[in-house]
Design a protein around this motif. Structure first.
Motif, mmCIF file in Angstrom:
data_model
loop_
_atom_site.group_PDB
_atom_site.id
_atom_site.type_symbol
_atom_site.label_atom_id
_atom_site.label_comp_id
_atom_site.label_asym_id
_atom_site.label_seq_id
_atom_site.Cartn_x
_atom_site.Cartn_y
_atom_site.Cartn_z
ATOM 1 N N TRP A 270 0.934 -1.152 -0.164
ATOM 2 C CA TRP A 270 0.053 0.037 0.186
ATOM 3 C C TRP A 270 1.011 1.222 0.209
ATOM 4 N N VAL A 272 -0.311 5.187 1.180
ATOM 5 C CA VAL A 272 -1.259 5.871 1.411
ATOM 6 C C VAL A 272 -0.768 7.429 1.709
ATOM 7 N N GLU A 281 -9.666 5.337 0.585
ATOM 8 C CA GLU A 281 -9.615 5.427 2.155
ATOM 9 C C GLU A 281 -10.909 5.669 2.837
ATOM 10 N N ALA A 337 -11.008 -4.489 2.766
ATOM 11 C CA ALA A 337 -9.442 -4.140 2.744
ATOM 12 C C ALA A 337 -8.924 -5.184 1.571
ATOM 13 N N GLU A 341 -7.019 -4.270 -1.796
ATOM 14 C CA GLU A 341 -5.904 -4.973 -1.857
ATOM 15 C C GLU A 341 -5.535 -5.764 -3.173
ATOM 16 N N HIS A 413 -2.678 3.886 -4.965
ATOM 17 C CA HIS A 413 -2.644 3.483 -3.593
ATOM 18 C C HIS A 413 -1.547 2.335 -3.445
ATOM 19 N N HIS A 542 -2.004 -4.317 4.110
ATOM 20 C CA HIS A 542 -2.749 -3.191 5.137
ATOM 21 C C HIS A 542 -3.025 -3.790 6.408
#
Length: 574
Positions: A270, A272, A281, A337, A341, A413, A542
């Motif tokens: 990731w 961010v 997000e 998530a 991902e 991301h 994550h």
């Protein structure tokens, strides 16, 4: 005469001591301060544990781990400087390929070679390597050293052999008059090969750690079962023995979590952004908020049922099920998530072909990035297609290239996309050849993606080990508790006679079965939490993605624990 094996052990020991001595010399604080503030208190704690193990009136298997814990703290304090130096070396080697690629991109532009180092030094993206680059720049700017002398001086100080060799060869190359770009381009294959070797070595170390973890957990599981069942014969307080083993079990798992963190490749998936909050997000924040709120409501509902306020008999639901139920809503953020991902990994795969096509088209058409993207946005780049379209739209709206690419990497991301896109943008702005930049970046990223595939396979193996050992350990925990519970019920139904006292044979009166079941349930939760974090450390994903494994492992332990108690009750019940 000493045998070859003894000589080998002696050589390895002397090498270790020399490396520890060198680590002490490279500490940022004085050695005397570290010894007085860290090492001596550790020795005193070790002496206290020895006295406690001798003086306390507790079972031997509870007292024995005390000096072992004290010794562990002393050893950890003694070798901590070396561990810290090794961690610095590891961080260097993990970003070394990105560092050299960034330097290569800068060297192919129209800037001075010292300016290349200045630009690398101005960023903190490469951790210890950025610090070393700043030291080289300081030697050049402040102490009027030549670039080759500065590189040679720092080559003797860095803890990594690969980085040391790179700086050393670089100094000779610069001194010989060869251009920086030619040297760095020629070094690319060697740097990637070295990175591949290090990465694969770390994955092999993970395999060793998995075997050690399996052995240790099985041993502690046996100790916990032993601590649960033995007091029925000895008459000692089982709560103390079980609590001691549970604490030891937790410490061992935390130790393995740190060990796995140390040996695992640091290759995050990731990226961010700090500048603004993206749609991804916001989706994850909403999912965490919903999942957390529902978990709180589930905790409240569970407490209401356990207190008997609903009219439902609380004893009809096993305690492990009570513990697992409130964790269920955390599946919501975990699944979100996991999906996000998966999209990031798909974008990484498509980015290789995108950046190569972008560079080749810019060189062939001799036009701007905006004009090339107008055609490329019609091609199918999977999940990356939307990001490419947004990049074109922002450039078409006369947004600055820096801002447009910043939004592109933020929406993607992806850690790799952010790093390589930044390199491509800098290279293009400074006059680098787009085709050369695209090929250089795509080749490096393709190698990293291949290594990630191997890492994914290692992660799947670890997941299988964690789920398997969790199921086996939970079964062993609760089968011991089930036996004790049945014997307690049996002894309660037998009255003492004049010739024989049943309670003199088995001491069921010392047991608080409910409290021990609570301790074992807490152990299931701790195991699920630490195991989920282990998966997160190994796969580089994550933290929210670990919620999924936490819930699954908790329910696995709850179902097996409850089922085991029911099975023992059925088989041994009267």
């Amino acid at each position: 005469m000493a045998t070859e094996s003894e000589e080998g052990v002696s050589f390895e020991l002397s090498t270790l001591l020399v490396s520890i001595r060198d680590a002490y010399r490279q500490m940022e604080i004085p050695v005397s301060r570290y010894v007085g503030g860290i090492l001596l208190p550790g020795v005193l704690f070790f002496l206290v544990t020895i006295v406690a193990a001798i003086g306390l009136d507790m079972p031997l298997f509870v007292r024995l781990p005390m000096p072992a814990l004290g010794l562990l703290i002393v050893v950890a304090a003694f070798i901590y400087p070396k561990l810290r130096l090794d961690q610095r070396r590891k961080r260097m080697e993990e970003v070394f390929h990105l560092y050299v690629t960034h330097m290569t991109v800068l060297s192919t532009t129209n800037i001075d070679r010292v300016e290349v180092f200045r630009r690398i030094a101005a960023t903190d993206d490469y951790g210890p390597l950025s610090e070393e680059t700043r030291r080289i720049v300081q030697l050049v700017d402040t102490w009027n050293q030549s670039l080759d002398d500065a590189c040679r001086m720092r080559a003797k100080k860095v803890p990594s052999d690969a980085v040391s060799d790179f700086f050393d060869r670089l100094s000779y190359t610069i001194n010989a008059g060869e251009s920086l770009s030619n040297y760095l381009v020629s070094e690319q294959s060697a740097i990637i090969q070295n990175y591949t070797t290090i990465y694969e070595g770390q994955l092999e170390n993970l395999e060793v750690m998995k075997d050690l973890y399996l052995s240790m957990i099985l041993s502690v599981t046996f100790a916990l079962v032993f601590g649960t069942v033995l007091p029925i014969i000895s008459g000692t307080d089982p709560t103390i023995t079980v609590t001691a083993v549970v604490v030891m079990y937790s410490f061992i798992q935390l130790g393995f979590l740190y060990a796995i963190y140390t040996v695992s490749p640091t290759d995050p998936v990731w990226y961010v952004p700090e500048q603004h909050t993206t749609a991804t997000e916001r989706r994850m924040q909403r999912a965490v908020l919903v999942g957390g709120s529902l978990s709180i409501l589930a905790i409240a509902a569970t407490l209401v049922v356990m207190l008997g306020a609903t009219g439902i008999d609380p004893d009809t639901v096993p305690l492990p099920i009570y513990a697992a139920f409130p964790t269920t809503p955390l599946l919501i953020p975990g699944l979100v998530a996991r999906q996000e991902e998966g999209d990031i990994k798909d974008r990484d795969s498509e980015y290789v072909s995108f950046i190569r096509a972008l560079g080749s088209s810019e060189t062939a058409q001799q036009t701007t990035t905006t004009a090339v993207l107008e055609g490329l946005r019609e091609k199918d780049f999977g999940p990356l297609t939307e990001n490419v379209t947004d990049l074109y739209t922002r450039l078409k709206m006369r947004l600055s290239p820096e801002e447009a690419w910043r939004f592109f990497t933020a929406d993607a991301h992806s850690y790799l996309i952010q790093k390589f896109s930044e390199m491509y943008l800098i290279g293009r702005q400074m006059g680098g050849d787009p085709k050369h930049l695209g090929e250089l970046i795509s080749e490096n990223m393709n190698e990293v993606l291949q290594l990630r595939e191997r890492r994914s396979q290692s992660t799947m193996t670890l997941i299988g080990v964690l789920y398997g050992i969790s199921a086996a350990a939970t079964f062993a925990f609760f089968i011991g508790l089930g036996i004790v519970e049945q014997l307690s019920g049996l002894s309660a139904g037998l009255a003492s006679t004049g010739s024989f006292d049943f309670n003199s044979l088995i001491h069921t009166e010392v047991y608080n079965v409910g409290l021990i079941e609570f301790l074992l349930t807490v152990t299931v939760l701790i195991n699920a939490l630490i195991s989920a974090l282990m998966v997160r450390v190994v796969d580089g994903g994550h933290t929210v993605n670990s919620y999924l494994h936490f819930v699954a492992l908790t329910w696995l332990g709850a179902i097996i624990g409850s089922g085991t108690l029911e099975l023992v009750g059925t088989l041994l019940g009267i």
